[in-house]
Write an enzyme that holds these catalytic residues in place. Structure first.
Site, PDB file in Angstrom:
ATOM      1  N   ASP A  80       0.796  -1.231   0.000  1.00  0.00           N
ATOM      2  CA  ASP A  80       0.000   0.000   0.000  1.00  0.00           C
ATOM      3  C   ASP A  80       0.831   1.285   0.000  1.00  0.00           C
ATOM      4  O   ASP A  80       1.992   1.292   0.400  1.00  0.00           O
ATOM      5  CB  ASP A  80      -0.880   0.044   1.267  1.00  0.00           C
ATOM      6  N   HIS A 230       3.809  -2.078   3.198  1.00  0.00           N
ATOM      7  CA  HIS A 230       3.783  -0.718   2.635  1.00  0.00           C
ATOM      8  C   HIS A 230       5.086  -0.404   1.910  1.00  0.00           C
ATOM      9  O   HIS A 230       6.162  -0.584   2.478  1.00  0.00           O
ATOM     10  CB  HIS A 230       3.584   0.318   3.757  1.00  0.00           C
TER      11      HIS A 230
HETATM   12 ZN   LIG Z   1      -2.783   3.434   3.110  1.00  0.00          ZN
END
Ligand SMILES: [Zn+2]
Length: 270
Positions: A80, A230
């Site tokens: 992400d 992430h």
């Molecule tokens: Zn996010």
């Protein structure tokens, strides 16, 4: 064709409760404090459901891959908050080295800033999905029109830059409200959360991140798991590296040893 909105169980109950409260006040006006109390409690419950990213009470929500994909030993790595010009290219190299496919939930604004990088993600065999246009902390506080505009803008950005219309949406920080699901249905987007996350925007310890994603000390990763990492907003290790760069190889090695195959979310649609 947009899919039909199928309200979650809690939305059904809430509609019934609101109607019952209105009817109750009409029939017995003196009972209004009970009706108002019941509606207030119901709104508390709706808010709580929106604060739990893996909760399905507000509508359909992938927390694992569908059964057939799980049975084939497939898992999904979801990454992400990118694309990030420093981290994402190195993540792509790691994925190539392990012959793994991943799903990148990208921020529309960053796709516009780094269009070549966004296209490279797709060209190297991965999926790009919708993580909103601006990734605002206040995302879940907005109404249906704003949500439709914010999510629709990211659909347009990704389609224009990458030539592919996203099939999945992930809410910023996973936080939602009851207006989100009808908007996603209209845009033909499926909400996806995760099986496990490792808080790798805050935790820079790659061992801890990898072992948390892999199910803790007893290593319980199994087919169907959706893991969250992430590339944007990544916490840094003590050496100053984005923690995903050290955690991802460990996760990929463990998956290979367990006979699990990382695929995109789209690949797992029945
Ligand atoms: Zn996010």
């Amino acid at each position: 064709m947009p899919r039909r909105w199928r309200p979650g169980a809690l939305i059904h109950c809430s509609a019934v409760l609101h109607a019952a409260a209105a009817a109750g006040i009409a029939l017995r006006p003196e009972a209004w404090p009970w009706a108002v109390g019941a509606v207030a409690a119901n709104h508390g419950l709706l808010t709580a459901a929106g604060l739990l990213p893996r909760c399905s009470l507000l509508g359909t929500n992938w927390t694992r891959l569908p059964g057939a994909a799980a049975a084939r030993g497939e898992i999904a790595l979801t990454i992400d908050d990118g694309p990030d010009p420093d981290v994402t290219p190195r993540v792509l190299d790691l994925l190539d080295a392990h012959r793994a496919r991943a799903t990148f939930f990208v921020i529309g604004r960053l796709v516009r800033e780094h269009p070549a990088l966004a296209r490279e993600i797709v060209a190297r065999g991965h999926a790009i999905e919708n993580h909103s246009e601006h990734h605002l902390k206040t995302f879940s506080l907005h109404g249906p029109r704003w949500l439709a505009h914010e999510i629709g803008a990211a659909q347009d950005t990704i389609a224009e830059v990458c030539g592919r219309v996203p099939r999945f949406f992930r809410a910023p920080a996973g936080l939602r409200n009851p207006f989100l699901e009808p908007v996603l249905a209209r845009l033909d987007l499926q909400l996806a959360s995760w099986t496990r996350r490792a808080y790798d925007t805050r935790n820079g310890d790659a061992d801890a991140v990898a072992s948390r994603l892999l199910g803790g000390r007893d290593g319980k990763t199994r087919g169907g798991d959706i893991l969250l990492l992430h590339d944007g907003n990544a916490a840094r290790t003590s050496q100053g590296r984005a923690v995903i760069l050290d955690a991802l190889p460990r996760v990929l090695d463990s998956c290979r040893a367990a006979g699990l195959m990382p695929v995109t979310l789209e690949h797992a649609i029945p």
